[in-house]
Design a protein around this motif. Structure first.
Motif, PDB file in Angstrom:
ATOM      1  N   ALA A   1      -2.497  -0.737   5.298  1.00  0.00           N
ATOM      2  CA  ALA A   1      -1.753  -1.548   4.335  1.00  0.00           C
ATOM      3  C   ALA A   1      -0.611  -0.744   3.731  1.00  0.00           C
ATOM      4  CB  ALA A   1      -2.689  -2.037   3.233  1.00  0.00           C
ATOM      5  N   ALA A   2       0.516  -1.418   3.509  1.00  0.00           N
ATOM      6  CA  ALA A   2       1.681  -0.801   2.885  1.00  0.00           C
ATOM      7  C   ALA A   2       1.942  -1.479   1.542  1.00  0.00           C
ATOM      8  CB  ALA A   2       2.893  -0.924   3.805  1.00  0.00           C
ATOM      9  N   LEU A   3       2.946  -1.004   0.831  1.00  0.00           N
ATOM     10  CA  LEU A   3       3.300  -1.587  -0.458  1.00  0.00           C
ATOM     11  C   LEU A   3       3.843  -3.000  -0.240  1.00  0.00           C
ATOM     12  CD1 LEU A   3       3.603  -1.150  -3.515  1.00  0.00           C
ATOM     13  CD2 LEU A   3       5.920  -0.333  -3.065  1.00  0.00           C
ATOM     14  N   LEU A   4       3.234  -3.963  -0.909  1.00  0.00           N
ATOM     15  CA  LEU A   4       3.588  -5.366  -0.706  1.00  0.00           C
ATOM     16  C   LEU A   4       3.837  -6.049  -2.042  1.00  0.00           C
ATOM     17  CD1 LEU A   4       0.784  -6.098   1.874  1.00  0.00           C
ATOM     18  CD2 LEU A   4       3.155  -5.615   2.383  1.00  0.00           C
ATOM     19  N   GLU A   5       4.571  -7.134  -1.982  1.00  0.00           N
ATOM     20  CA  GLU A   5       4.790  -7.925  -3.181  1.00  0.00           C
ATOM     21  C   GLU A   5       3.987  -9.212  -3.164  1.00  0.00           C
ATOM     22  OE1 GLU A   5       8.942  -8.525  -3.672  1.00  0.00           O
ATOM     23  OE2 GLU A   5       9.304  -6.517  -4.462  1.00  0.00           O
TER      24      GLU A   5
ATOM     25  N   GLY B   1     -14.648 -10.615  -1.113  1.00  0.00           N
ATOM     26  CA  GLY B   1     -13.666 -11.538  -0.571  1.00  0.00           C
ATOM     27  C   GLY B   1     -12.438 -10.820  -0.053  1.00  0.00           C
ATOM     28  N   PRO B   2     -11.514 -11.566   0.569  1.00  0.00           N
ATOM     29  CA  PRO B   2     -10.364 -10.922   1.216  1.00  0.00           C
ATOM     30  C   PRO B   2      -9.217 -10.639   0.271  1.00  0.00           C
ATOM     31  CG  PRO B   2     -10.336 -13.281   1.650  1.00  0.00           C
ATOM     32  CD  PRO B   2     -11.597 -13.012   0.873  1.00  0.00           C
TER      33      PRO B   2
ATOM     34  N   VAL C   1      -5.919  -7.389   4.658  1.00  0.00           N
ATOM     35  CA  VAL C   1      -5.753  -5.935   4.681  1.00  0.00           C
ATOM     36  C   VAL C   1      -6.844  -5.211   3.908  1.00  0.00           C
ATOM     37  CG1 VAL C   1      -3.263  -6.049   5.006  1.00  0.00           C
ATOM     38  CG2 VAL C   1      -4.208  -5.988   2.692  1.00  0.00           C
ATOM     39  N   GLY C   2      -7.635  -5.946   3.120  1.00  0.00           N
ATOM     40  CA  GLY C   2      -8.679  -5.295   2.332  1.00  0.00           C
ATOM     41  C   GLY C   2      -9.779  -6.260   1.968  1.00  0.00           C
ATOM     42  N   ILE C   3     -10.878  -5.690   1.500  1.00  0.00           N
ATOM     43  CA  ILE C   3     -12.011  -6.454   0.991  1.00  0.00           C
ATOM     44  C   ILE C   3     -12.147  -6.101  -0.492  1.00  0.00           C
ATOM     45  CG2 ILE C   3     -14.484  -6.894   1.178  1.00  0.00           C
ATOM     46  CD1 ILE C   3     -12.843  -7.876   3.561  1.00  0.00           C
TER      47      ILE C   3
ATOM     48  N   LEU D   1      -9.437  -3.029  -7.303  1.00  0.00           N
ATOM     49  CA  LEU D   1      -9.649  -2.170  -6.137  1.00  0.00           C
ATOM     50  C   LEU D   1     -10.149  -2.991  -4.953  1.00  0.00           C
ATOM     51  CD1 LEU D   1     -11.474   0.877  -7.793  1.00  0.00           C
ATOM     52  CD2 LEU D   1      -9.059   0.699  -7.174  1.00  0.00           C
ATOM     53  N   ALA D   2      -9.705  -2.613  -3.772  1.00  0.00           N
ATOM     54  CA  ALA D   2     -10.166  -3.233  -2.539  1.00  0.00           C
ATOM     55  C   ALA D   2     -10.381  -2.145  -1.496  1.00  0.00           C
ATOM     56  CB  ALA D   2      -9.160  -4.264  -2.031  1.00  0.00           C
ATOM     57  N   VAL D   3     -11.341  -2.372  -0.618  1.00  0.00           N
ATOM     58  CA  VAL D   3     -11.608  -1.443   0.479  1.00  0.00           C
ATOM     59  C   VAL D   3     -10.689  -1.811   1.637  1.00  0.00           C
ATOM     60  CG1 VAL D   3     -13.347  -0.496   2.026  1.00  0.00           C
ATOM     61  CG2 VAL D   3     -14.013  -1.336  -0.234  1.00  0.00           C
ATOM     62  N   PRO D   4      -9.854  -0.890   2.131  1.00  0.00           N
ATOM     63  CA  PRO D   4      -8.990  -1.228   3.278  1.00  0.00           C
ATOM     64  C   PRO D   4      -9.829  -1.627   4.489  1.00  0.00           C
ATOM     65  CG  PRO D   4      -8.373   0.884   2.301  1.00  0.00           C
ATOM     66  CD  PRO D   4      -9.681   0.507   1.697  1.00  0.00           C
TER      67      PRO D   4
END
Length: 705
Positions: A155-159, A203-204, A214-216, A228-231
């Motif tokens: 995952a990259a920096l996203l808006e 959840g996603p 991109v994460g959970i 926080l999310a797990v990649p």
């Protein structure tokens, strides 16, 4: 259950819900509630958290969702059943993999052994961090459900990112926009103005710019309140030791199997005559259209399906080497931190590593080049695999090659020329000692020597030849080889993607006691590098210098017998104290198809040497003996232990091709003070499907086609 609290932030203002509506709808249908099993109370307060379908029959969630607030495992139904709620129903599931389980700890002293590069597929060679992820398997494989699309790149920096709100029936929209921040040791961070409720955990986290999960979602950090999310790239840690007791699992390489199921499911959704409903691909295509990318979602979808049909890479390092070659880099990606989430474990991971933010044409070249390398490498390795397994791999590699050819037509001529040739990767280095004659003065046998790189199926390319007219003694030839062998092995390892290739040493009759596994060569190209024995770090085998490209029928028949045998057995040779030539011949000739001769006597002379001669004359391609076996004396308890251990060794492999690596593991243990019986173990391993080349003194020169 309450929805996440707080404002929607800048991400909410930027996000075009009409544009992303179809994508959010797909994500919502693939998101489930994790709850008590069917038949238990379905009151919303008993919902434990969320999860997301990632492959047919498989739900990805956070491991902590299955634990109560006090840390104890939540109560489950018979056989550990839990519930998965979606589409207005609850179906039974079971916890299969728990990535928060600790990795096995290496016994003390093993750090000086072969190291993490020698771990097998799916193995986590060193204790790694626990990951808050778990996989649930639906007990009914016939349940039809959608699957989310998991990103194949970090995952990259996203808006424009969204997280699942949780299972709040009053919520108008199941997703809420968040500001997506950086990644650190805790995972992916998102907007501090959003508090994650327990029902949203598992959840996603959806990247709408790429149309991927991109994460959970894990929760909110208590101190700085960031979400926080797990990649999803942490799934690359998935290994056999994460399988919970009693679970069926996905086999020896669960991560590869899971992601292949994921990619095949998404490709099958585009079949003609399907249900006629929009797919995840349709949503991604709508988002990405007009961006001018030459490698778009259609190419990605088809490429990942084709990669999913290939056998798993032999070693993760070959994936990194293919990425490095495609990107024109010196250092393969993923060489370090092998157990980490950035490691490239599968061909799919390598595909994700090619998104570099470069111009569309350069990106297209990288994908075409990478897939061509993968197709060629798979075809090369499949040539040595017999039966249906090899045929299926070759057919899959050919389909990928045809796809690459079709995509390459738009490349510039110079790039078609550059990408066309694929550098071959050796799987072995062969040292040959050719006996010449005996000198008149001292009666000594003289030799020439050569070093070749092997590419399978009898394809060898000589890289160094010593062909002096007068020859030299075996000791002189061996010393010259050792002066040059270290750099040759290191170059072959590098060409093979960092995998330690096998060393094969072809010797004549009088040199069957050669302990090539104890040869010492530099461990690196530094001048101060220590000399280390080869045997503990790479497979080392002896070959018969007399067996060459014209394969003897008995040799071939014995090899095919070993390959087809359901079980390998040790054959003690010679069986008696005094073995006659006729007795040795009869014993070895009448041995069953799965028999592997084992000798505890010295093979340098006498009965032991004669026994090896009969072993080869009767066609046996594999045998084991000790470099410094005993002479004419009777066998003792040490001999009994040797033969007992050999029987145990041969009971382990599923195929004859596994024996060299099993012997290497024994040598590594012996080097650390264990398995002392294997310290002088010599392995004869003569594959007639990959015979050594003709004598170099005759001018033969074989090179890979």
């Amino acid at each position: 259950m309450a929805a996440p609290e707080g404002g929607h932030g800048r991400g909410e203002g930027r996000a075009d819900r009409e544009k992303y509506g179809r994508l959010l709808g797909h994500a919502g249908r693939a998101t489930v509630a994790v709850c008590p099993p069917p038949g238990a109370s379905a009151h919303p307060a008993q919902l434990w958290g969320s999860g997301v379908f990632v492959a047919p029959g498989w739900v990805l969630t956070c491991a902590h969702v299955l634990a109560a607030g006090d840390g104890r495992r939540r109560p489950t139904g018979p056989g550990g059943e839990v519930g998965v709620a979606f589409d207005g129903r609850v179906v039974a599931a079971r916890l299969e993999y728990d990535l928060s389980r600790p990795a096995p700890v290496r016994p003390s002293g093993e750090d000086e052994g072969p190291g993490p590069d020698d771990a097998g597929p799916g193995a986590e060679p060193e204790p790694g961090p626990r990951v808050d992820l778990a996989l649930l398997r639906l007990l009914d494989p016939g349940v039809v459900h959608p699957c989310a699309w998991l990103s194949d790149q970090p995952a990259a920096l996203l808006e424009d990112a969204f997280i699942f709100r949780g299972h709040d029936q009053a919520a108008v929209d199941p997703f809420i926009a968040v500001r997506f921040g950086a990644r650190d040791a805790r995972g992916l961070q998102f907007g501090s103005d959003v508090r994650v409720t327990p029902g949203a955990s598992g959840g996603p986290l959806l990247d709408c710019d790429r149309g991927e999960v991109v994460g959970i979602v894990k929760g909110s950090h208590r101190e700085d309140l960031v979400g926080l999310a797990v990649p999803v790239t942490e799934l690359r840690r998935l290994a056999p030791h994460h399988l919970v007791p009693g679970a069926a699992g996905l086999g020896e390489d669960p991560y590869h199997a899971l992601m292949c199921g994921h990619d095949r499911w998404h490709w099958a959704g585009q079949d003609l005559g399907g249900p006629g409903e929009p797919t995840w691909f349709d949503a991604q295509h709508a988002i990405m259209s007009g961006r001018g990318r030459l490698w778009g979602v259609q190419e990605r979808l088809q490429a990942l399906d084709l990669l999913a049909s290939l056998p798993a890479p032999r070693d993760p390092l070959v994936v990194g080497a293919a990425v490095a070659e495609a990107l024109g880099r010196a250092d393969p990606a993923g060489r370090t931190g092998r157990a980490g989430p950035w490691t490239l474990r599968t061909w799919r991971d390598g595909h994700g590593a090619l998104y570099q933010g470069s111009d569309p044409y350069t990106e297209l070249c990288a994908f075409v080049h990478y897939l061509r390398i993968v197709a060629q490498r798979t075809a090369d390795e499949a040539r040595g695999v017999p039966g249906d397994e090899g045929a299926e791999a070759r057919a899959a590699a050919e389909r990928l090659a045809l796809f690459v050819t079709a995509k390459a037509v738009v490349l510039l001529p110079r790039d078609r020329e550059r990408i066309g040739p694929v550098r071959r990767r050796p799987d072995a280095v062969l040292v040959e000692f050719e006996p010449l004659y005996y000198d008149d003065a001292g009666g000594r046998q003289l030799f020439n020597w050569s070093v070749s790189e092997g590419y399978g199926q009898g394809q060898w390319q000589r890289v160094e030849v010593q062909e002096a007219h007068g020859g030299m003694t075996f000791e002189q030839a061996r010393d010259q080889v050792l002066q040059r062998l270290g750099p040759r092995l290191l170059r072959a390892d590098d060409a093979a993607g960092g995998v330690r290739v096998r060393l094969e040493v072809a010797v004549p009759e009088e040199r069957w006691h050669t302990p090539a596994d104890r040869w010492r060569v530099p461990a690196s190209t530094r001048r101060t590098a220590r000399l280390r024995p080869l045997g503990p770090a790479r497979a080392v085998v002896l070959r018969d210098q007399g067996r060459r490209q014209e394969v003897d029928p008995a040799w071939l028949r014995r090899w095919e017998g070993l390959a087809a045998a359901g079980r390998l057995t040790a054959l003690r040779v010679p069986a008696g104290v005094r073995a006659s030539a006729s007795g040795l011949s009869r014993l070895l000739e009448e041995a069953d198809e799965g028999a592997v001769p084992a000798l505890c006597r010295s093979v340098a002379e006498g009965v032991g040497q004669e026994a090896v001669g009969w072993t080869l004359d009767t066609g046996h391609p594999v045998a084991l003996w000790v470099a410094e076996g005993h002479g004419a004396r009777d066998c003792d308890r040490a001999c009994d232990e040797f033969h007992r251990e050999v029987r145990q060794l041969l009971g382990a492999p599923k195929a004859v091709a596994e024996i060299p690596e099993l012997v290497r593991e024994l040598r590594a243990k012996a080097a650390e003070g264990g398995a002392s019986w294997a310290r002088d173990l010599v392995l004869l391993y003569d594959d007639p499907g990959n015979p050594i080349p003709q004598l170099f003194a005759q001018g033969a020169q074989l090179s890979p086609s």
